[in-house]
Design a protein around this motif. Structure first.
Motif, PDB file in Angstrom:
ATOM      1  N   ASN A 203       0.661  -1.231  -0.046  1.00 32.29           N
ATOM      2  CA  ASN A 203      -0.121   0.065  -0.166  1.00 32.29           C
ATOM      3  C   ASN A 203       0.941   1.346   0.007  1.00 32.29           C
ATOM      4  O   ASN A 203       2.016   1.095   0.017  1.00 32.29           O
ATOM      5  CB  ASN A 203      -1.076  -0.150   1.122  1.00 32.29           C
ATOM      6  N   LYS A 204       0.565   2.349  -0.165  1.00 36.22           N
ATOM      7  CA  LYS A 204       0.927   3.721   0.020  1.00 36.22           C
ATOM      8  C   LYS A 204       1.844   3.826   1.216  1.00 36.22           C
ATOM      9  O   LYS A 204       3.239   4.128   0.802  1.00 36.22           O
ATOM     10  CB  LYS A 204       0.050   4.922   0.189  1.00 36.22           C
ATOM     11  N   ASP A 205       1.583   3.454   2.224  1.00 35.37           N
ATOM     12  CA  ASP A 205       2.755   3.582   3.517  1.00 35.37           C
ATOM     13  C   ASP A 205       3.784   2.696   3.372  1.00 35.37           C
ATOM     14  O   ASP A 205       4.925   3.099   3.677  1.00 35.37           O
ATOM     15  CB  ASP A 205       2.081   3.134   4.651  1.00 35.37           C
ATOM     16  N   PHE A 207       5.086   1.561   0.314  1.00 38.41           N
ATOM     17  CA  PHE A 207       6.058   2.096  -0.464  1.00 38.41           C
ATOM     18  C   PHE A 207       6.864   3.311  -0.079  1.00 38.41           C
ATOM     19  O   PHE A 207       7.990   3.586  -0.322  1.00 38.41           O
ATOM     20  CB  PHE A 207       5.263   2.237  -1.771  1.00 38.41           C
ATOM     21  N   ILE A 208       6.182   4.282   0.633  1.00 37.19           N
ATOM     22  CA  ILE A 208       6.855   5.453   1.373  1.00 37.19           C
ATOM     23  C   ILE A 208       8.089   5.088   2.313  1.00 37.19           C
ATOM     24  O   ILE A 208       9.257   5.516   2.090  1.00 37.19           O
ATOM     25  CB  ILE A 208       5.884   6.357   2.113  1.00 37.19           C
ATOM     26  N   MET A 241      -3.065  -0.844  -6.655  1.00 39.75           N
ATOM     27  CA  MET A 241      -1.511  -0.087  -6.558  1.00 39.75           C
ATOM     28  C   MET A 241      -0.968  -0.566  -8.122  1.00 39.75           C
ATOM     29  O   MET A 241      -0.917  -1.914  -8.242  1.00 39.75           O
ATOM     30  CB  MET A 241      -0.714  -0.938  -5.608  1.00 39.75           C
ATOM     31  N   ASN A 245       2.047   4.167  -9.760  1.00 35.18           N
ATOM     32  CA  ASN A 245       1.974   4.609  -8.306  1.00 35.18           C
ATOM     33  C   ASN A 245       3.002   4.168  -7.121  1.00 35.18           C
ATOM     34  O   ASN A 245       3.344   5.035  -6.289  1.00 35.18           O
ATOM     35  CB  ASN A 245       0.659   4.442  -7.709  1.00 35.18           C
ATOM     36  N   SER A 246       3.388   2.849  -7.467  1.00 36.23           N
ATOM     37  CA  SER A 246       4.498   2.487  -6.436  1.00 36.23           C
ATOM     38  C   SER A 246       5.974   3.169  -6.479  1.00 36.23           C
ATOM     39  O   SER A 246       6.290   3.469  -5.572  1.00 36.23           O
ATOM     40  CB  SER A 246       4.736   0.831  -6.832  1.00 36.23           C
ATOM     41  N   LYS A 248       5.969   6.413  -7.638  1.00 35.59           N
ATOM     42  CA  LYS A 248       5.595   7.690  -6.936  1.00 35.59           C
ATOM     43  C   LYS A 248       5.703   7.799  -5.508  1.00 35.59           C
ATOM     44  O   LYS A 248       6.125   8.678  -5.145  1.00 35.59           O
ATOM     45  CB  LYS A 248       4.090   8.107  -7.652  1.00 35.59           C
ATOM     46  N   TYR A 249       5.280   6.652  -4.894  1.00 36.66           N
ATOM     47  CA  TYR A 249       5.093   6.778  -3.410  1.00 36.66           C
ATOM     48  C   TYR A 249       6.496   6.688  -2.756  1.00 36.66           C
ATOM     49  O   TYR A 249       6.869   7.098  -2.044  1.00 36.66           O
ATOM     50  CB  TYR A 249       4.311   5.910  -2.950  1.00 36.66           C
ATOM     51  N   ARG A 252       8.519   9.604  -3.130  1.00 33.77           N
ATOM     52  CA  ARG A 252       7.989  10.480  -2.080  1.00 33.77           C
ATOM     53  C   ARG A 252       8.757  10.225  -0.558  1.00 33.77           C
ATOM     54  O   ARG A 252       9.105  11.061   0.246  1.00 33.77           O
ATOM     55  CB  ARG A 252       6.574  10.348  -2.006  1.00 33.77           C
ATOM     56  N   GLY A 253       8.854   8.767  -0.526  1.00 29.44           N
ATOM     57  CA  GLY A 253       9.625   8.505   0.538  1.00 29.44           C
ATOM     58  C   GLY A 253      10.936   8.954   0.716  1.00 29.44           C
ATOM     59  O   GLY A 253      11.591   9.220   1.880  1.00 29.44           O
TER      60      GLY A 253
END
Length: 261
Positions: A203-205, A207-208, A241, A245-246, A248-249, A252-253
């Motif tokens: 999920n988003k968290d 991958f960050i 996902m 997007n993977s 992108k996140y 971001r991390g």
């Protein structure tokens, strides 16, 4: 050559874990719980130092164990392992056979389901294949780690700001500082594979945190690590996902880590 297990665990109320894990060597246990206390005792002829601490975080626990160790060889451990009968001797024999290695990576088999597919041949561990190594497979020469001032990054691992990647950051730091890491096809333990306390899927968290861990491994290499990881793991993503997007996140991390740390 002597060896100690460096065992990280939480909320243990007695010493039964030593029997459950089939511990048969000297061991430093760091039990993160609601009090601070140190006990030293003999367990079946082996020295045990049991350290209760109130601090949280897997990397913090591993660093406490490392600081309290004094053996030539250290073996990282979590509390969901069951060691094979002669694990201590197997590990020491491999370090004697591969005297050039500072760190050795061993095999661990899953109990409830398959853990990993291992090569049947020994091989050197480099920046890229170190990404596939798990902490419970790692043993190292303590002197090599201490002399190079290598520790576990306490921003990473279960209970930390970023929930993963501490063992890979540790290995990358070893490689950066000139240590030799080698995989050997020797089984040392079985692993209970149950629901993870931190992994909730890609999920988003996730991958960050993964992007931040790649940033901690090095600014120049981190973007390449992000891209290769997304491509390599894309078949495991769910419908929410995708590859774009993977990446992108993770980026971001990466940015977040460089901005804040």
């Amino acid at each position: 050559m002597n060896m100690q297990v460096l065992l990280s665990t939480m909320n243990q109320r007695n010493y039964n874990l030593l029997n459950e894990m089939k511990i048969s060597s000297d061991t430093i246990v760091v039990n993160q719980t609601n009090g601070n206390q140190i006990d030293e005792f003999d367990y079946q002829g082996n020295y045990i130092k049991w350290i209760n601490v109130t601090g949280k975080g897997l990397s913090k626990s591993r660093n406490i164990a490392l600081y309290n160790s004094f053996s030539e060889i250290c073996l990282l451990a979590d509390d969901d392992l069951e060691y094979v009968d002669n694990y201590s001797e197997l590990i020491k024999i491999q370090f004697e056979s591969h005297a050039e290695a500072d760190v050795l990576v061993f095999q661990v088999e899953g109990i409830e389901k398959k853990f990993k597919k291992y090569s049947s041949n020994s091989k050197n561990i480099n920046f890229f294949n170190s990404m596939k190594v798990s902490s419970v497979e790692i043993a190292f020469k303590r002197k090599s780690i201490i002399e190079k001032n290598i520790t576990f990054n306490e921003l990473f691992g279960a209970g930390a700001i970023y929930s993963m990647g501490e063992e890979n950051i540790f290995l990358i730091e070893c490689l950066k500082k000139g240590l030799k890491i080698k995989y050997v096809p020797i089984k040392i333990a079985d692993l209970h594979i149950e629901n993870s306390s931190w992994f909730e899927g890609f999920n988003k968290d996730y991958f960050i945190s993964r992007g931040a861990s790649f940033a901690a491994m090095g600014k120049k290499i981190s973007v390449l690590l992000v891209i290769q990881f997304a491509i390599r793991k894309r078949s495991k993503f769910n419908k929410h996902m995708n590859l774009f997007n993977s990446i992108k996140y993770m980026l971001r991390g990466r940015r977040e880590y460089f901005k804040n740390f």
